[in-house]
Design a protein around this motif. Structure first.
Motif, PDB file in Angstrom:
ATOM      1  N   ALA A   1      -6.430  -1.503   7.636  1.00  0.00           N
ATOM      2  CA  ALA A   1      -6.301  -2.019   6.262  1.00  0.00           C
ATOM      3  C   ALA A   1      -5.592  -3.377   6.274  1.00  0.00           C
ATOM      4  O   ALA A   1      -6.018  -4.325   5.596  1.00  0.00           O
TER       5      ALA A   1
ATOM      6  N   ASP B   1      -4.018   2.378   8.836  1.00  0.00           N
ATOM      7  CA  ASP B   1      -3.148   1.411   8.158  1.00  0.00           C
ATOM      8  C   ASP B   1      -3.227   0.042   8.852  1.00  0.00           C
ATOM      9  O   ASP B   1      -3.188  -1.000   8.190  1.00  0.00           O
TER      10      ASP B   1
ATOM     11  N   GLU C   1      -4.647   0.973  -2.758  1.00  0.00           N
ATOM     12  CA  GLU C   1      -5.333   0.142  -1.766  1.00  0.00           C
ATOM     13  C   GLU C   1      -5.465  -1.289  -2.272  1.00  0.00           C
ATOM     14  O   GLU C   1      -5.468  -1.524  -3.485  1.00  0.00           O
TER      15      GLU C   1
ATOM     16  N   ARG D   1       0.844  -1.207   0.000  1.00  0.00           N
ATOM     17  CA  ARG D   1       0.000   0.000   0.000  1.00  0.00           C
ATOM     18  C   ARG D   1       0.875   1.252   0.000  1.00  0.00           C
ATOM     19  O   ARG D   1       0.603   2.230  -0.688  1.00  0.00           O
TER      20      ARG D   1
END
Ligand SMILES: NC(=O)c1ccc[n+]([C@@H]2O[C@H](COP(=O)([O-])OP(=O)(O)OC[C@H]3O[C@@H](n4cnc5c(N)ncnc54)[C@H](O)[C@@H]3O)[C@@H](O)[C@H]2O)c1
Length: 335
Positions: free
Chosen positions: A305, A302, A188, A182
């Protein structure tokens, strides 16, 4: 806040001890005033001279003199510790994985967003490694054109027997490769596939190695080899293929030996050796931000994610297909 940041460290295992060493002996502007571990003997053994010892992380977080917290306990404990730091308004550095489920990640993000400012930095140290930063600068410079593929290799000589399970290559190890993909590609992750090659006999009951394919939102593809029992050392590789050229990480350590046996380079023993400078740098930047009462660098967003990618990868093992990753709308505090 004083000139010297007074820090408490929760979790005094392998990486906790290494971070205590750098905070107490390597870096300036910081002092470890307390440590905590559910294993009292381990905490006592790891505590720098004069530091207090707790067996309860909450008591350390609540201590009035502790201005910022470093979390190095096991992943499943992180949510409680992060929520307590947010409630106390204290900046916190948290080792990866941030948490171990999407629901937990959303609770952490909601609490930080409600606090109205960033307090959390996640331990994605690759973002502070000089080689990865140069690789990103090349990609961002644009001279090679758009990135099309990224090849990521993540090899460990071995993992602790019994403690490391077959899920961990995906929910504990892959998170580093997912995060750096990323970061490098400014993109993404939209989907995940997992393929399981023939097992290594060195892994005993462990499902090892693992091959992961990350589908980026731009259409770029990222392949990740995770091998956690490969015997010869800790070997981290990365190469990006762009429209008009390729760029890759250098071999580390860089010294080349040439003798009667041939030409060769050493291989790092483990992550402490390969990323020693990156860990130092992530804490230098964390200390500066924590003194200002906030956090920069890899965020709880983050961490969220990476958690979604780990969850999707575990689903992909079961389904054998492409599992989608769908992120919520990003709260304003994450930019
Ligand atoms: N960034 C990296 O490169 C990197 C490298 C290694 C480990 N890690 C991460 O760091 C974390 C710790 O890993 P490790 O290898 O040091 O593990 P470890 O098992 O050596 O140490 C973990 C320690 O945390 C303690 N602990 C567990 N739950 C606790 C709680 N609720 N309160 C207080 N102490 C608690 C344990 O007693 C143990 O001493 C893991 O999340 C791991 O994924 C990150």
């Amino acid at each position: 806040m004083s000139d010297t940041l007074k820090v408490g460290v929760i979790g005094t295992g392998m990486i906790g001890r290494d971070h205590i060493r750098r905070l107490a002996q390597v870096l300036s502007g910081v002092e470890v005033v307390a440590v905590a571990d559910i294993d009292a003997a381990r905490a006592k053994d790891a505590a720098p001279l004069g530091a207090r010892v707790y067996t309860d992380g909450q008591a350390l977080i609540d201590a009035a003199d502790i201005e910022a917290v470093v979390v190095c306990s096991w992943g499943p404990a992180h949510e409680t510790e992060l929520l307590a730091c947010i409630a106390a308004g204290k900046p916190v550095f948290c080792e990866k994985p941030m948490v171990t489920s999407e629901a937990a990640a959303l609770r952490v993000i909601a609490a930080e967003a409600a606090a109205g400012r960033r307090l959390i930095q996640i331990g994605f140290m690759r973002r502070f490694d000089a080689d990865y930063r140069r690789l990103k600068a090349v990609i961002d410079g644009g001279s090679l054109g758009a990135p099309l593929m990224y090849h990521s290799v993540h090899r460990n000589a071995s993992v602790p027997k019994g403690l490391y399970t077959s899920e961990m290559p995906l929910n504990d190890t892959l998170v580093h490769d997912a995060d750096i993909a990323r970061f490098l590609l400014s993109d993404e992750i939209a989907g995940v596939e997992v393929r399981l090659p023939r097992r290594s006999t060195r892994g005993k009951d462990l499902r090892d190695p693992t091959f992961v394919l990350l589908h980026m939102a731009s259409g770029a593809l990222v392949d990740v080899e995770i091998s956690v029992n490969i015997a010869y050392g800790y070997d981290i590789r990365g190469e990006v293929s762009c429209e008009a050229g390729v760029a890759r990480l250098p071999e580390r350590p860089a010294t080349v030996v040439r003798d009667a046996h041939g030409v060769r380079q050493a291989v790092p023993e483990d992550w402490r050796e390969r990323f020693i400078d990156a860990y130092d740098q992530e804490f230098r930047e964390w200390i500066v931000a924590a003194k200002a009462g906030t956090a920069t660098g890899p965020s709880a967003w983050d961490g969220y994610a990476a958690t979604l990618v780990a969850d999707a990868a575990l689903r992909a093992v079961e389904s054998g297909g492409l599992e989608a990753v769908a992120m919520r709308d990003k709260p304003a505090i994450y930019g």
